[in-house]
Design an enzyme around this catalytic site. Structure first.
Site: not given
Ligand code: PMP
Length: 364
Positions: A103, A173, A197
């Site tokens: 990511w 992030d 999540k």
């Protein structure tokens, strides 16, 4: 009714049962409105109450200072990979990135379309199984921001300390760790997270942005990718992902009822501790991440052979523990144990691992 499984998915992931039950109760008619939240105008007074409560609960849970905006957007964390440079890389057209996983790499590659990107440090040499260290002079003093991924979902690492960035805004992030432990929001320029999540269903993406970083987007920035558009309209420039925000509100209420983020952090440390303690004492299983960089949310682990890994995943599934297969780039297993994973789920996993070791120890 079908029994619920213990769902160790990395995301979309387990939600609190209480939240699902509340949503079920309100499914046909939300608070006497005669309709489901997803059938409601986003401009209605009732919906206005929902998004306002979601924001105020998040502000309370994360102790977000008044000079930060909370923005509800769409497009997932992946769209933030573009929004961050478009909105922030506007002074010197330079930004520094710490590369700690897929990511992080994707966010860096996206930013490269818009300016001069420098990789400060990388852990790619060891399949991202640690958080790299670097000295402060690796950061370019004229970088517009420094970007890092607080918790690396695939590899199970996390930053336990803030990276060095001097006065340069830190952008992070937090998709897989937001609300899992206490973070001091005032230390960041931008925090963003996809919801699927620790927040709620996929579809809503939240960014917490320091006000002085809003309003300087590059000229090429599409209206829908400009933080100012959301900041000026209370995230209502167009139709927000209404149902996802409603479920997020229910999750925030649940979190508050659990005692808030500090209480959650304590529980997450305990839960993760049970798994890591077992792994560190096992003769068959091993953890893939060095102790100092271990995630509380995503725990990758391996058995000595691919056959045993496959057998473990299969047998676990048969006992109602699902989604334990590791990411293809790491192999083995990964247990994601987000806020909503009950203690019993983690205990059941560790008990199962013990039984598996007893039964298969001879094969190692
Ligand atoms: N960043 C991190 C840390 C993630 O774990 C994920 C998704 N697993 C993403 C970004 C991508 O998120 P999305 O699918 O919401 O774009």
């Amino acid at each position: 009714m079908m029994e619920r499984v213990y769902n160790f998915s990395a995301g979309p992931a387990v939600l609190p049962l209480e939240v699902l039950e509340q949503a079920q109760k309100e499914f046909i008619s939300y608070e006497g409105s005669g309709m489901n939240v997803m059938e409601m105008s986003h401009r209605s007074k009732t919906y206005g109450g929902i998004i306002a409560e979601a924001e105020s609960l998040l502000r309370e849970l994360m102790d977000i200072p008044g000079n930060y905006k909370v923005l509800f957007m769409q497009g997932g964390a992946s769209t933030q990979f573009a929004m961050v440079p478009l909105n922030l890389m506007n002074k010197n057209k330079k930004a520094d990135y710490i590369r700690t996983g897929q990511w992080a790499k994707k966010s860096q590659q996206q930013a490269e379309q818009y300016g001069d990107i420098h990789v400060v440090a990388s852990s790619e040499d060891k399949t991202f199984n640690y958080i790299p260290e670097y000295s402060a002079d690796h950061i370019r003093p004229d970088a517009d921001y420094v970007h890092f991924v607080t918790n690396n979902t695939i590899y199970g690492t996390r930053f336990t300390e803030l990276p060095e960035a001097g006065n340069i805004p830190l952008v992070t992030d937090m998709s897989s760790c937001i609300l899992s432990q206490v973070y001091d929001v005032s230390k960041y320029g931008v925090i963003y997270a996809g919801a699927q999540k620790n927040i709620g269903p996929a579809g809503v993406t939240i960014a917490i942005v320091r006000e002085d970083l809003i309003g300087n987007a590059m000229d090429i920035t599409p209206i829908m990718l400009n933080y100012k558009t959301y900041a000026d309209s209370d995230s209502m420039y167009n139709t927000p992902p209404t149902y996802s925000i409603y479920i997020a509100m229910l999750v925030f209420r649940w979190l508050k009822a659990q005692g808030g983020v500090a209480a959650m952090e304590k529980r997450n440390e305990e839960k993760a501790g049970w798994v890591y303690d077992f792994l560190d004492n096992s003769k068959l299983f091993s953890a893939t991440v060095a102790p100092k960089d271990r995630s509380l949310m995503n725990i990758p682990f391996v058995l000595p052979t691919d056959e045993l890994n496959a057998q473990f995943v299969k047998e676990a599934e048969a006992t109602g523990m699902v989604n334990l297969k590791g990411h293809r780039s790491v192999g083995g297993m990964r247990a994601s144990i987000y806020n909503a994973m009950p203690d019993e789920g983690v205990k059941a996993l560790v008990e199962f691992m013990k039984r598996f070791e007893m039964a298969n120890g001879g094969k190692a």
